[in-house]
Write a protein that holds these residues in place. Structure first.
Motif, short mmCIF file in Angstrom:
data_model
loop_
_atom_site.label_atom_id
_atom_site.label_comp_id
_atom_site.label_asym_id
_atom_site.label_seq_id
_atom_site.Cartn_x
_atom_site.Cartn_y
_atom_site.Cartn_z
N VAL A 7 -8.80 -6.25 8.42
CA VAL A 7 -8.84 -5.23 7.37
C VAL A 7 -9.95 -4.22 7.64
O VAL A 7 -9.76 -3.00 7.54
CB VAL A 7 -9.03 -5.88 5.98
CG1 VAL A 7 -9.25 -4.81 4.91
CG2 VAL A 7 -7.82 -6.73 5.63
N SER A 8 -11.14 -4.72 8.00
CA SER A 8 -12.25 -3.81 8.25
C SER A 8 -12.03 -3.00 9.52
O SER A 8 -12.40 -1.81 9.58
CB SER A 8 -13.57 -4.59 8.35
OG SER A 8 -13.54 -5.49 9.45
N ALA A 9 -11.41 -3.61 10.54
CA ALA A 9 -11.13 -2.87 11.78
C ALA A 9 -10.15 -1.74 11.51
O ALA A 9 -10.32 -0.61 11.98
CB ALA A 9 -10.59 -3.81 12.85
N ALA A 10 -9.11 -2.02 10.71
CA ALA A 10 -8.15 -0.98 10.36
C ALA A 10 -8.81 0.08 9.49
O ALA A 10 -8.56 1.28 9.64
CB ALA A 10 -6.96 -1.59 9.61
N ALA A 27 -2.14 -5.82 4.52
CA ALA A 27 -3.42 -5.51 3.88
C ALA A 27 -3.95 -4.14 4.29
O ALA A 27 -5.06 -3.77 3.94
CB ALA A 27 -4.46 -6.59 4.22
N VAL A 28 -3.16 -3.37 5.04
CA VAL A 28 -3.58 -2.02 5.39
C VAL A 28 -3.81 -1.18 4.14
O VAL A 28 -4.62 -0.25 4.14
CB VAL A 28 -2.53 -1.35 6.32
CG1 VAL A 28 -1.25 -1.02 5.55
CG2 VAL A 28 -3.10 -0.10 6.97
N THR A 29 -3.10 -1.52 3.05
CA THR A 29 -3.36 -0.82 1.79
C THR A 29 -4.81 -1.04 1.34
O THR A 29 -5.46 -0.13 0.83
CB THR A 29 -2.40 -1.29 0.69
OG1 THR A 29 -2.44 -2.72 0.62
CG2 THR A 29 -0.98 -0.87 0.99
N LEU A 30 -5.29 -2.26 1.53
CA LEU A 30 -6.69 -2.57 1.21
C LEU A 30 -7.63 -1.81 2.15
O LEU A 30 -8.71 -1.36 1.74
CB LEU A 30 -6.93 -4.07 1.31
CG LEU A 30 -8.31 -4.59 0.93
CD1 LEU A 30 -8.66 -4.20 -0.50
CD2 LEU A 30 -8.36 -6.12 1.09
N SER A 31 -7.21 -1.67 3.41
CA SER A 31 -8.02 -0.90 4.37
C SER A 31 -8.18 0.53 3.92
O SER A 31 -9.26 1.13 4.05
CB SER A 31 -7.36 -0.95 5.76
OG SER A 31 -7.26 -2.26 6.25
N PHE A 32 -7.09 1.12 3.39
CA PHE A 32 -7.18 2.48 2.87
C PHE A 32 -8.14 2.56 1.70
O PHE A 32 -8.91 3.53 1.56
CB PHE A 32 -5.79 2.98 2.44
CG PHE A 32 -5.03 3.66 3.53
CD1 PHE A 32 -5.45 4.88 4.04
CD2 PHE A 32 -3.87 3.10 4.04
CE1 PHE A 32 -4.74 5.51 5.05
CE2 PHE A 32 -3.15 3.73 5.04
CZ PHE A 32 -3.59 4.94 5.55
#
Length: 498
Positions: A243-246, A82-87
């Motif tokens: 996700v929010s932390a990333a 979900a790092v893509t969502l973080s971006f």
């Protein structure tokens, strides 16, 4: 006996009352004065030599690379696939703030970026706090990116010469080393370009940005061949909190667009070109970030990103089974990340230039070399500070410290654009934030939310940094501010509190 020829005592004009301490803390610098002083320094002036293309390249140069080449390895373990969502979340947060930056950059085209915007709208103390955050944002960002540059340099040396720089000289204390020499070297190289002037630095940056974009396109073309849909099956293993932390960590990857706003006094047509450069660069960078992150996670299980600061080069090698492609990407990354160091270091020097001109930091930072039009002493001092910081502090701590400084400054910009709309609605604006004040309010709320996702240690460091900044302001800047001097004709206007 009275002298009847003399005017009565009560008609004698009284000296203007000195503003009280609270009013002095809230004194504002008129927008007209900010613009009129544009480019003026001690002993010379900055030169207007940058067009839309150069300004956009400065934005992309300062942004593209920090999150992908360096911090991706830090962010993936926090969010998983979900790092893509973080971006995307970090990009949306940046977009709302970018809209506010674009309006203020076109209205107040000066070198101080959000520091100057806050000075014109929220008062001197808030401006100082914002400027101090920018020192943290830019200075620490330079150091963080320089650390990642050293990682890719080792990848390049290993792939070409079969040697690497020993850990003792390529890692900071706490990460198994004594002194990160490559990080110091890249900062000093960037300093050399900056000492030649803005135009020369912009040319070098443009070449590096082209290399950077080509490298990421190449990575996507090769990395997608190793794409495994199974790597996305557990899309959000650590939940929305991860996700929010990333996203909060990755937000530091989006500081490039406000680096363009620091070039306001060296742009040929700042009011027209700055808003365009800010928005154009943010769109390009966000699309590339999301695309590369999606390919990277698809080609490598998310748990394999732990402690990987040269992740893209390693993925290229793993997918092809050949070290050549990873070595080629490492070479491109060495060039690309150097452009981030160059442009962010440029932004740091211009913010301090504006603060120095206002009297809040020593005059040495606004001294301009008559031949190059560059603040040389400023550049050398800032470069040495950032270089030593990069050589001594681990990357993860640097990235989070940069994020909190950036988020705080961006939050203030979202407030400033609303305040200026209300206090100066008649001012010409080459760009206007749509749906104001709704979008600036959303930008402010997202910044505060992402700040809350950062660790307690980061908040403690931020609190210590702000406390040190306030001490410096009250010891030095409070009395030396140019708005505090008796011969400043616009002190009363600037100190009005409405």
């Amino acid at each position: 006996m009275l002298d009847h020829g003399a005017p009565p005592h009560h008609d004698t004009p009284a000296a203007p009352a000195s503003p009280g301490p609270a009013a002095r803390l809230m004194r504002r610098k008129p927008v007209e004065r900010l613009v009129a002083e544009g480019g003026q320094g001690e002993g010379g002036s900055l030169r207007r030599s940058l067009g839309l293309w150069q300004l956009t390249m400065i934005s992309i140069g300062a942004t593209l690379g920090t999150g992908i080449f360096v911090v991706l390895g830090e962010a993936v373990p926090k969010a998983g696939p979900a790092v893509t969502l973080s971006f995307v979340i970090a990009g949306l947060t940046a977009l709302f703030s970018a809209l506010s930056y674009a309006e203020l950059a076109g209205t107040i085209p000066v070198a101080g970026s959000s520091y100057s915007y806050a000075y014109a709208t929220l008062g001197e103390l808030v401006a100082w706090i914002c400027g101090w955050c920018l020192v943290l944002e830019y200075g620490v960002s330079v150091a963080a990116v320089a650390v990642g540059w050293g990682e890719y340099l080792n990848e390049l040396l290993d792939g070409t010469l079969g040697v690497t720089i020993p850990d003792a000289l390529s890692a900071p204390p706490g990460d198994g080393g004594i002194f990160n020499l490559p990080a110091l070297v890249v900062v000093l190289l960037a300093m050399t370009f900056l000492l030649g002037g803005a135009r020369e630095s912009a040319r070098a940056n443009t070449v590096m940005v082209v290399v950077k974009i080509a490298a990421l396109v190449l990575f996507c073309a090769i990395g997608v061949q190793g794409f495994r849909s199974g790597n996305y099956e557990n899309f959000m293993p650590l939940g929305m909190a991860g996700v929010s932390a990333a996203g909060a960590t990755l937000f530091f990857s989006y500081i490039g667009f406000d680096a363009a706003s620091t070039a306001g006094e060296e742009a040929k047509n700042a009011q027209r070109d700055l808003p365009r450069a800010i928005m154009l660069s943010l769109v390009i960078v966000t699309l590339l970030y999301v695309l590369v992150a999606a390919v990277a996670v698809g080609a490598k299980p998310w748990k394999g990103f732990t402690d990987s600061e040269a992740a893209l080069a390693q993925i290229m090698t793993d997918v092809t089974g050949q070290s050549f492609w990873g070595t080629l990407l490492a070479f491109c990354a060495v060039v690309a990340i150097a452009s981030v160091v160059l442009t962010v270091l440029y932004g740091q020097t211009r913010v301090l230039f504006a603060m120095s001109r206002d009297g809040l930091v020593p005059k040495v930072f606004s001294r301009v070399h008559p031949k190059t039009g560059a603040p040389r002493a400023n550049t050398v001092i800032v470069s040495l500070f950032c270089g030593v910081l990069a050589a001594a502090i681990p990357l993860g701590q640097l990235a989070d410290a940069t994020s909190i400084g950036t988020l705080f400054a961006f939050a203030l910009v979202n407030v400033a654009v609303v305040v200026l709309r209300r206090t100066r609605p008649d001012m010409p604006r080459t760009f206007r934030v749509p749906l104001s004040p709704v979008l600036p309010a959303l930008g402010f709320a997202l910044c505060v939310w992402m700040m809350g996702s950062l660790s307690t240690v980061t908040w403690v460091v931020f609190g210590i940094w702000m406390a040190a900044g306030l001490v410096f302001y009250f010891v030095y800047g409070y009395r030396r501010s140019r708005l505090a001097t008796p011969d400043t004709s616009q002190v009363r206007d600037a100190s009005e509190v409405k």
